[in-house]
Motif scaffolding. Structure first.
Motif, short mmCIF file in Angstrom:
data_model
loop_
_atom_site.label_atom_id
_atom_site.label_comp_id
_atom_site.label_asym_id
_atom_site.label_seq_id
_atom_site.Cartn_x
_atom_site.Cartn_y
_atom_site.Cartn_z
N GLN A 93 -5.45 3.09 10.20
CA GLN A 93 -6.07 1.97 9.47
C GLN A 93 -6.29 0.77 10.38
OE1 GLN A 93 -3.44 1.26 6.17
NE2 GLN A 93 -3.85 3.26 5.22
N GLN A 94 -5.46 0.63 11.38
CA GLN A 94 -5.60 -0.50 12.30
C GLN A 94 -6.37 -0.12 13.56
OE1 GLN A 94 -1.34 -2.69 11.13
NE2 GLN A 94 -1.92 -2.40 13.25
N ASN A 128 -0.84 7.12 9.71
CA ASN A 128 -1.84 6.59 8.77
C ASN A 128 -2.01 5.08 8.94
OD1 ASN A 128 -2.34 9.10 7.63
ND2 ASN A 128 -0.81 8.83 6.01
N ASN A 150 0.80 -1.22 0.00
CA ASN A 150 0.00 0.00 0.00
C ASN A 150 0.84 1.28 0.00
OD1 ASN A 150 -2.36 -1.55 0.09
ND2 ASN A 150 -2.33 -1.63 2.34
#
Length: 330
Positions: free
Chosen positions: A123-124, A119, A60
């Motif tokens: 996301q986690q 970031n 990613n």
């Protein structure tokens, strides 16, 4: 003005105007283009954690911005940062993200890496914790003193060529100028290191290691300019000064770290004496000499080029010098 001298004057004026225009355009490109395209460019960073987490991060992440390398343990990641193999890294687990930075190695890359870690943590749905493994000093947390040292180093190369050339002119003064430039580099390099370490407290490494790097950087600048001046006269001095000031200064990457410039510009900047001097200062002052070999070699080559140019000028001067008449035998 005679008809014969008029064309020569026009040619000389045309060359001067075109030369100055090229100089201004080069200056604009050197200052503007890298700034317009500044940002992380293949910054080497490490990642450690579960196979799933590291794989997702590598897939990613922006490959133009980051060069991601996987490490087996957090300790290995720490060592890679301190050895300057990478600019920083992330340790990703299911419950947290640890961001490991080296601000003294490149403040801009540190900021971008911190944002990347935040970031990943978002996301986690977890949090990111930043650990600065190689920070600037507490008295100078932004590294302002180190950044400010670049211009004195550049002028430390320009002034000897300019002043010694006027005090000891001509072929006979060439060796004196070279000797004076080397002595000047010794004094100025040691003095700049003393100011950075003991006055502004901007660096906290081993003093003589930092001083030796600064002495080498100043010597590379001054001998190169002296050699160009000796061989080509004032046009050579102007060319060398423009190269160091107008290209070397903005492309040095000392304030941001070289990875913040576009790849081609960054490479050029590190091959010029100001950029190599800045990298050597950073390596000696904060990383105990790690990563110092290449900039030290670059500066040594530049100093060798300067001395070689002076040697060529010396040989030419010997050939052109009038021979003294031998005394008549009695």
């Amino acid at each position: 003005m005679s008809n014969h001298t008029l064309p020569a004057t026009r040619r000389k004026l045309t060359l001067v105007v075109l030369g100055l225009a090229a100089l201004i355009i080069t200056m604009l490109c050197a200052f503007a283009l890298p700034s317009l395209h500044s940002g992380p460019h293949r910054v080497p960073i490490g990642v450690t954690g579960t196979e799933e987490a590291t794989k997702a991060l590598r897939q990613n992440a922006d490959t133009d911005a980051w060069d991601i390398r996987v490490y087996p343990t957090t300790a290995a990641l720490h060592n890679a940062v301190k050895d300057r193999d990478i600019a920083g890294g992330l340790a990703v687990t299911a419950h947290r993200v640890d961001v490991y930075t080296a601000t003294a190695g490149g403040p801009s890359a540190t900021g971008a890496l911190t944002a990347l870690g935040e970031n990943v943590a978002a996301q986690q749905t977890t949090r990111a914790t930043v650990h600065d493994l190689v920070p600037f000093t507490t008295n100078d947390p932004r590294g302002a003193g180190m950044t400010a040292a670049l211009l004195p180093m550049i002028f430390g190369g320009i002034f000897p060529a300019l002043i010694l050339g006027n005090v000891f002119p001509g072929h006979r003064g060439l060796r004196t100028r070279i000797t004076g430039a080397l002595l000047f580099s010794l004094v100025v390099g040691a003095a700049i290191a003393a100011v950075l370490q003991f006055a502004t407290h901007s660096v906290d490494g081993r003093y003589w290691l930092t001083a030796l790097g600064l002495i080498l950087g100043t010597a590379a600048l001054s001998t190169t300019l002296l050699g160009l001046q000796a061989l080509l006269g004032m046009p050579g001095f102007a060319l060398g000064g423009a190269l160091m000031m107008l290209l070397g200064n903005p492309l040095s990457g000392l304030a941001t770290g070289p990875h913040w410039l576009p790849t081609g510009w960054a490479t050029l900047g590190q091959l010029l004496p100001p950029g190599a001097s800045g990298s050597l200062l950073r390596a000696n002052a904060f990383f105990d000499g790690q990563g110092a070999a290449l900039p030290a070699l670059t500066l040594t080559v530049w100093a060798g080029i300067g001395i070689a140019l002076a040697f060529l000028a010396d040989q030419r001067g010997r050939r052109l010098a009038p021979t003294r008449p031998q005394p008549a035998a009695i």
